[in-house]
Design an enzyme around this catalytic site. Sequence first.
Site, PDB file in Angstrom:
ATOM      1  N   SER A 100       0.845  -1.185   0.000  1.00 10.49           N
ATOM      2  CA  SER A 100       0.000   0.000   0.000  1.00 10.49           C
ATOM      3  C   SER A 100       0.889   1.246   0.000  1.00 10.49           C
ATOM      4  O   SER A 100       1.715   1.404  -0.889  1.00 10.49           O
ATOM      5  CB  SER A 100      -0.974  -0.047   1.185  1.00 10.49           C
ATOM      6  OG  SER A 100      -2.022   0.881   1.034  1.00 10.49           O
ATOM      7  N   HIS A 147      -7.685  -5.883   0.058  1.00 15.16           N
ATOM      8  CA  HIS A 147      -6.488  -5.073   0.283  1.00 15.16           C
ATOM      9  C   HIS A 147      -5.905  -5.406   1.659  1.00 15.16           C
ATOM     10  O   HIS A 147      -6.610  -5.404   2.665  1.00 15.16           O
ATOM     11  CB  HIS A 147      -6.876  -3.593   0.239  1.00 15.16           C
ATOM     12  CG  HIS A 147      -5.729  -2.652   0.385  1.00 15.16           C
ATOM     13  ND1 HIS A 147      -4.823  -2.406  -0.626  1.00 15.16           N
ATOM     14  CD2 HIS A 147      -5.337  -1.862   1.432  1.00 15.16           C
ATOM     15  CE1 HIS A 147      -3.933  -1.518  -0.211  1.00 15.16           C
ATOM     16  NE2 HIS A 147      -4.223  -1.180   1.028  1.00 15.16           N
ATOM     17  N   GLU A 171      -9.359  -5.195  -4.165  1.00 11.83           N
ATOM     18  CA  GLU A 171      -8.611  -4.187  -3.417  1.00 11.83           C
ATOM     19  C   GLU A 171      -9.503  -3.251  -2.602  1.00 11.83           C
ATOM     20  O   GLU A 171      -9.202  -2.917  -1.459  1.00 11.83           O
ATOM     21  CB  GLU A 171      -7.745  -3.361  -4.380  1.00 11.83           C
ATOM     22  CG  GLU A 171      -6.535  -4.083  -4.937  1.00 11.83           C
ATOM     23  CD  GLU A 171      -5.372  -4.148  -3.957  1.00 11.83           C
ATOM     24  OE1 GLU A 171      -5.530  -3.706  -2.810  1.00 11.83           O
ATOM     25  OE2 GLU A 171      -4.307  -4.639  -4.357  1.00 11.83           O
TER      26      GLU A 171
END
Length: 520
Positions: free
Chosen positions: A208, A428, A332
Amino acid sequence: MSEQPVVRTTEGLVRGRWQPRRGQDQRSGQEQRQPERQREQREGRDLAVFRGLRYAQPPVGALRFAAPVEPESWDGVREAAAFGPVVPQSGPMPTGAGQASEDTDWLTLNVCTPDPGTAGLPVLVWIHGGGYMSGASADPLYDPTALASAGLVVVTVNYRVGAEGFALLEGAPANRAFLDQVAALRWVRRNIARFGGDPALVTVAGQSAGAGSVAALLVMDAARGLFRRAVAHSVPGTHCTPALAAEVTAELAKLVGAAPTAAALAEVHPWRLASAVTELGAALPEHLARWGRLAQSGIATVPVVDGEVLPGSPWSALTDGVELLVGHTRDEFRPFSVLSGRHGSFTEEEARLALQLSAPPPDGPDAYRAAFPGATPSELLEAVNSDALFRVPSLRLAEANAAAGGTSYLFELALTAPALGGVFGACHGLDVPLAFGSLDSPMARQVLGDQPPEEVVRLSAELREAWVRFATTGDPGWPAFDPDGQLTRVLDARSETVRYPEQATRRIWAGHPLTAYDLR
């Protein structure tokens, strides 16, 4: 019991702690530490852990908003048993909430090594995520024990986030967080051999915002020669222009009653400034007409393409390729919709706005509707946000690195997280506990449950082995990606290597460059 490990760094002596290695209980799926009663007999085979090592001076006082400055040396032996203090945090769910303190020794790192008395071990330097506004190396999610037990020297880094690290300020360098990371890598170059690591065999890794940091390091002149390989999970596409960043800083300064300069904001307490970033983040929808995609992202302080520290967006500025392991998850955007209570309930108007802001113009919105006929508004919104925020930037980084002469290895995580009936999907962040083997960490349990099923345990071992292989040899165990074959490792209960699975996304975005967020 033998004495605790002591290492002489370039700044002085540090005393760490012995820590048992971790073994994998295949029956329960839980990481189990070696029994304490065995420890005294096998001390020499334990890991050596050093925490809270200062790689730069505290960035306060005259050094507030400055580029990091190398730490001063000391006499005697400094204890390295505790993590450094949490950097001021922002956002709706900041890491380390409730842990604010007056300790400003934020620029620290931690080293976990299989053997400080050996030489030549591969090194993995981990840069945490957190939306560029939160995160800490002390998070149990980043427990390095399993990776170090597999033979890596693991370094985890704290760096300035939020306004301290990213606000564009008159009188201060831009992207100070990236400069912090460079300073940490320089510390590794100077010192890691003393912990058993090979300074010529460093892999920088992140997920990320950490992956966005890795992407930035790939194109920064200051980072050249400081690492050999890179791992980037879920690369975000969030950068902004100086013009937009200046307006964000002006609004932030209004919230604290100061001028938008480094000198003025240096008078504001760091944690007050961090809370102002949170306030501005909550108010971003009010700036949608002017700030566009940035307002939709929910993150006020993001990296700035300033032309100096960050010379350009990684997808356009990458000229010297490396060995790169890069990928994304299938779903995600899912955790953001689930945790906000909106999963499955987004309206047609919200989907229309998301497509208007995030799909590539001018035909992107229609292309998404054509590619996903019968999709609900929520499904369309999640698809375009997953693509714009993480999936397309990750794919494009693999392409850019290959075009620059590097070798890219691409993956997609497709395993559905088992908790809560699978509502999180292949979300995610799911890849982080799988790679670290931290399946029993509090955050991992939210999506994996208290006793992850066998397929989760097996995939965790597979991904962790891929990391170790890549950091050691440059090959994670599947074929390299190229624009023609597009070979991609799909990580699932039964993993396979196939042509890039998100072909609809690839076609929609073909020919559309990724650009920095700008004023509308």
